[in-house]
Design a protein around this motif. Structure first.
Motif, PDB file in Angstrom:
ATOM      1  N   LEU A 192      -6.432   6.050  -6.873  1.00 41.99           N
ATOM      2  CA  LEU A 192      -6.145   5.155  -5.749  1.00 41.99           C
ATOM      3  C   LEU A 192      -7.219   5.229  -4.681  1.00 41.99           C
ATOM      4  N   LEU A 193      -7.765   6.424  -4.443  1.00 42.74           N
ATOM      5  CA  LEU A 193      -8.816   6.558  -3.435  1.00 42.74           C
ATOM      6  C   LEU A 193     -10.133   5.919  -3.884  1.00 42.74           C
ATOM      7  N   THR A 194     -10.403   5.965  -5.189  1.00 40.41           N
ATOM      8  CA  THR A 194     -11.668   5.430  -5.712  1.00 40.41           C
ATOM      9  C   THR A 194     -11.567   3.950  -6.058  1.00 40.41           C
ATOM     10  N   LEU A 195     -10.435   3.538  -6.602  1.00 44.44           N
ATOM     11  CA  LEU A 195     -10.292   2.174  -7.130  1.00 44.44           C
ATOM     12  C   LEU A 195      -9.180   1.403  -6.422  1.00 44.44           C
ATOM     13  N   GLY A 196      -8.862   1.787  -5.214  1.00 44.73           N
ATOM     14  CA  GLY A 196      -7.753   1.150  -4.505  1.00 44.73           C
ATOM     15  C   GLY A 196      -7.920  -0.349  -4.342  1.00 44.73           C
ATOM     16  N   ARG A 197      -9.122  -0.783  -4.029  1.00 46.98           N
ATOM     17  CA  ARG A 197      -9.344  -2.218  -3.807  1.00 46.98           C
ATOM     18  C   ARG A 197      -9.098  -3.043  -5.074  1.00 46.98           C
ATOM     19  N   PRO A 198      -9.714  -2.706  -6.210  1.00 44.31           N
ATOM     20  CA  PRO A 198      -9.405  -3.475  -7.419  1.00 44.31           C
ATOM     21  C   PRO A 198      -7.968  -3.303  -7.907  1.00 44.31           C
ATOM     22  N   VAL A 199      -7.361  -2.141  -7.663  1.00 35.71           N
ATOM     23  CA  VAL A 199      -5.958  -1.960  -8.050  1.00 35.71           C
ATOM     24  C   VAL A 199      -5.076  -2.963  -7.311  1.00 35.71           C
ATOM     25  N   ALA A 220       0.839  -1.208   0.000  1.00 28.99           N
ATOM     26  CA  ALA A 220       0.000   0.000   0.000  1.00 28.99           C
ATOM     27  C   ALA A 220       0.870   1.253   0.000  1.00 28.99           C
ATOM     28  N   GLN A 221       1.949   1.216   0.739  1.00 30.64           N
ATOM     29  CA  GLN A 221       2.852   2.365   0.807  1.00 30.64           C
ATOM     30  C   GLN A 221       3.499   2.638  -0.551  1.00 30.64           C
ATOM     31  N   ARG A 222       3.872   1.559  -1.241  1.00 35.11           N
ATOM     32  CA  ARG A 222       4.491   1.729  -2.560  1.00 35.11           C
ATOM     33  C   ARG A 222       3.504   2.322  -3.555  1.00 35.11           C
ATOM     34  N   LEU A 223       2.268   1.840  -3.540  1.00 36.33           N
ATOM     35  CA  LEU A 223       1.254   2.387  -4.445  1.00 36.33           C
ATOM     36  C   LEU A 223       0.973   3.852  -4.132  1.00 36.33           C
ATOM     37  N   ALA A 224       0.841   4.174  -2.858  1.00 38.11           N
ATOM     38  CA  ALA A 224       0.559   5.563  -2.479  1.00 38.11           C
ATOM     39  C   ALA A 224       1.690   6.484  -2.937  1.00 38.11           C
ATOM     40  N   GLY A 225       2.924   6.003  -2.859  1.00 36.54           N
ATOM     41  CA  GLY A 225       4.056   6.812  -3.300  1.00 36.54           C
ATOM     42  C   GLY A 225       4.031   7.124  -4.779  1.00 36.54           C
ATOM     43  N   LEU A 226       3.427   6.224  -5.576  1.00 38.17           N
ATOM     44  CA  LEU A 226       3.356   6.466  -7.017  1.00 38.17           C
ATOM     45  C   LEU A 226       2.508   7.699  -7.342  1.00 38.17           C
ATOM     46  N   SER A 281     -21.067   0.717 -13.011  1.00 42.77           N
ATOM     47  CA  SER A 281     -21.681   0.199 -14.233  1.00 42.77           C
ATOM     48  C   SER A 281     -20.875  -0.954 -14.837  1.00 42.77           C
ATOM     49  N   LEU A 282     -19.561  -0.855 -14.762  1.00 37.60           N
ATOM     50  CA  LEU A 282     -18.694  -1.862 -15.355  1.00 37.60           C
ATOM     51  C   LEU A 282     -17.588  -2.192 -14.364  1.00 37.60           C
ATOM     52  N   PRO A 283     -17.799  -3.202 -13.515  1.00 42.04           N
ATOM     53  CA  PRO A 283     -16.823  -3.524 -12.466  1.00 42.04           C
ATOM     54  C   PRO A 283     -15.425  -3.750 -13.059  1.00 42.04           C
ATOM     55  N   PRO A 284     -14.398  -3.140 -12.444  1.00 41.76           N
ATOM     56  CA  PRO A 284     -13.028  -3.256 -12.969  1.00 41.76           C
ATOM     57  C   PRO A 284     -12.401  -4.605 -12.627  1.00 41.76           C
ATOM     58  N   ALA A 285     -12.826  -5.627 -13.326  1.00 43.20           N
ATOM     59  CA  ALA A 285     -12.338  -6.987 -13.048  1.00 43.20           C
ATOM     60  C   ALA A 285     -11.126  -7.358 -13.891  1.00 43.20           C
ATOM     61  N   SER A 286     -10.718  -6.498 -14.808  1.00 42.11           N
ATOM     62  CA  SER A 286      -9.544  -6.769 -15.633  1.00 42.11           C
ATOM     63  C   SER A 286      -8.703  -5.507 -15.720  1.00 42.11           C
ATOM     64  N   GLY A 288      -6.068  -5.797  -5.921  1.00 42.69           N
ATOM     65  CA  GLY A 288      -6.432  -7.145  -6.315  1.00 42.69           C
ATOM     66  C   GLY A 288      -5.824  -7.557  -7.642  1.00 42.69           C
ATOM     67  N   LEU A 289      -5.851  -6.657  -8.614  1.00 42.46           N
ATOM     68  CA  LEU A 289      -5.301  -6.983  -9.931  1.00 42.46           C
ATOM     69  C   LEU A 289      -3.781  -6.973  -9.936  1.00 42.46           C
ATOM     70  N   TRP A 290      -3.182  -6.184  -9.054  1.00 48.69           N
ATOM     71  CA  TRP A 290      -1.723  -6.073  -9.028  1.00 48.69           C
ATOM     72  C   TRP A 290      -1.073  -7.261  -8.315  1.00 48.69           C
ATOM     73  N   VAL A 291      -1.521  -7.542  -7.091  1.00 50.55           N
ATOM     74  CA  VAL A 291      -0.852  -8.571  -6.289  1.00 50.55           C
ATOM     75  C   VAL A 291      -1.784  -9.681  -5.810  1.00 50.55           C
ATOM     76  N   GLY A 292      -3.061  -9.627  -6.221  1.00 56.56           N
ATOM     77  CA  GLY A 292      -3.963 -10.715  -5.878  1.00 56.56           C
ATOM     78  C   GLY A 292      -5.042 -10.309  -4.887  1.00 56.56           C
TER      79      GLY A 292
END
Length: 515
Positions: free
Chosen positions: A330-337, A274-280, A465-470, A339-343
């Motif tokens: 990151l604030l809006t899509l942090g959870r799927p980010v 999480a810290q690495r993503l926030a730094g980006l 409307s379109l869940p970010p699953a990919s 999940g897709l990045w590291v599982g």
């Protein structure tokens, strides 16, 4: 917003051009590192690669020996250049060279001591300890050489020649990566890798000397007696900058240590991710803020208070403009980010990611104030404030981690950072610049923050409307939010100068696109 438009267009255009060069160099090196890493991992094997990373991390602390002198060189060269004080600039450069040479020798000594202890401290296998010791010494020697010649890039930045400075720094990194890949591909191990890296460092520093002689022959590094008065002035300016660097490590690099002490080691991984993503979120803004110091130093030497105020407003607004789009993603899509990045197992770290992203936003929006105050030579109070905030961060994290766990460490970062910004740094900057807080809010913070609302709405509706699953869907939603932010920024917050710079950039890109 009429006051902020008094910033001369040439200054704004130069800052944007230099920042674009910084961002390009950073992007190229990030991509090259990303591509080279798999080759090195598979070529060295997990054990040797892990040892290499460990030793590089240890050696990296040698860069603390910079002591903030680089910032002092940038400021003083910019001031002397603006006033036409060539001899004073030469004395500054010569004194910096001798100071860095002494620090380089100290780095070698510390490297020898670290080499004697590294095997035992990290409980390496007995057969690896001699090699680890010699490799640590070799890494320290490379850093010592880089320290001795680091005034070169500082001089170029002080002259606002960021293109040449980026050529040296990014070119050196790319040359080192290419050499590493070739060595590993040829079957070389860690000793060959480090020896080649040492050689590349020597060659590239010589290239840096050549670039400086071609670009600024009057300030080329030449053997001459150090000037004690210039050295004292350098160290007097650099001391608070060094304190700011230490404070930055306390604020953002001690959290993992706190977690490792009070919680199972397994808690470190999601927090670190999480810290690495926030730094980006601050990556682009960081490259822009690096061009502020020489401009602020030059304007301060020319006694232009209104232009300095306009510079601060312009820099803060653009910093937020570069910072907010990735932060809102990151604030809006942090959870799927996550999940897709590291599982999916790491999606639970989205709360920590949100808190740390807000902390990064608050911290980064203070950088323009810090650089402008450094340019004015009014940065000593910043060092005291930052150190107090860093120590408060450490203490609060220790308390909260025992109450609310991992989230408590993130809150231990956010709370002191927010207090530092709202209660100390912003009031200090507005007072020193003679700037009304209401003007700062109207001309910098409001234009930079308000467009985040439509960006958040667009991404929230699109994700519902379109869940970010990919990854492709996620990127499309993030891009839609970015477009919404830019459109709102241009409509609501951008000044005439910023719109003109944007149109100039589009005109330059159009022939390339059509071709």
């Amino acid at each position: 917003m009429g006051g902020s438009r008094s910033l001369p267009p040439a200054i704004g255009a130069g800052m944007v051009r230099n920042a674009a060069g910084n961002m390009t160099a950073r992007l190229v090196t990030l991509v090259a590192t990303f591509l080279a890493t798999p080759v090195l991992v598979h070529g060295l094997g997990p054990t040797d690669y892990g040892l290499w990373v460990l030793l590089a991390s240890i050696a990296g602390y040698g860069w603390l020996l910079d002591l903030g002198i680089g910032s002092g060189v940038i400021k003083l060269v910019a001031e002397h250049s603006a006033r036409g004080e060539l001899e004073a600039a030469r004395r500054t450069v010569s004194s910096a060279f001798w100071l860095y040479t002494a620090l380089g020798l100290l780095a070698c000594l510390l490297g020898v001591l670290a080499g004697l202890m590294v095997g035992e401290v990290f409980r390496l296998p007995l057969d690896q300890r001699p090699m680890a010791g010699w490799l640590t010494v070799l890494m320290a020697a490379s850093i010592a050489i880089s320290l001795a010649f680091s005034p070169i890039t500082a001089i170029l930045r002080g002259l606002e020649r960021f293109g040449e400075a980026n050529l040296i720094t990014a070119g050196g990194l790319l040359a080192g990566l290419a050499a590493n890949v070739l060595v590993v591909a040829a079957g070389g191990g860690l000793p060959a890798l480090l020896a080649t890296g040492f050689g590349v460092t020597l060659v590239w520093q010589a290239c840096g000397v050549w670039v400086l002689r071609r670009t600024a022959p009057d300030l080329a590094i030449r053997p001459r007696r150090p000037d004690r008065a210039a050295a004292r002035r350098l160290l007097g300016f650099s001391g608070p900058v060094f304190a700011l660097q230490i404070a930055g490590r306390l604020q953002f690099e001690t959290d993992v240590l706190v977690l490792a002490v009070f919680l199972p080691v397994s808690a470190v991984t999601p927090y670190a991710l999480a810290q690495r993503l926030a730094g980006l979120a601050s990556a682009a803004a960081e490259q822009f803020t690096r061009v502020i110091l020489p401009v602020a130093s030059r304007l301060s030497s020319q006694d232009a208070p209104e232009v300095l105020r306009s510079l601060y407003l312009f820099a803060t607004r653009l910093t937020l403009g570069l910072l907010m789009p990735p932060a809102v993603v990151l604030l809006t899509l942090g959870r799927p980010v996550l999940g897709l990045w590291v599982g999916p197992a790491f999606e639970g770290a989205s709360d920590v990611l949100a808190i740390l992203t807000i902390a990064v936003v608050v911290d980064t929006c203070l950088w323009p104030a810090g650089y402008v105050l450094q340019g004015m030579g009014r940065h000593r109070p910043l060092a005291v404030i930052a150190l107090a905030s860093g120590l408060a961060n450490l203490a609060l994290s220790i308390v909260l981690v025992q109450v609310v766990g991992v989230v408590g460490v993130a809150l231990g970062t956010l709370i002191p950072t927010s207090l530092e910004a709202g209660c100390f740094v912003i009031p200090l900057a507005t007072r020193e610049l003679g700037l009304r807080p209401g003007r700062l809010f109207r001309e910098a913070f409001l234009p930079g923050l308000l467009p985040a609302l439509p960006a958040w709405l667009v991404m929230s509706v699109a994700a519902a409307s379109l869940p970010p699953a990919s990854p492709l869907v996620l990127l499309a939603i993030a891009a839609a939010g970015g477009v919404a932010y830019v459109a709102a920024y241009l409509a609501l917050g951008a000044t005439q100068l910023e719109r003109r710079l944007g149109l100039d950039l589009l005109r330059r890109l159009r022939p390339r696109a059509s071709g």
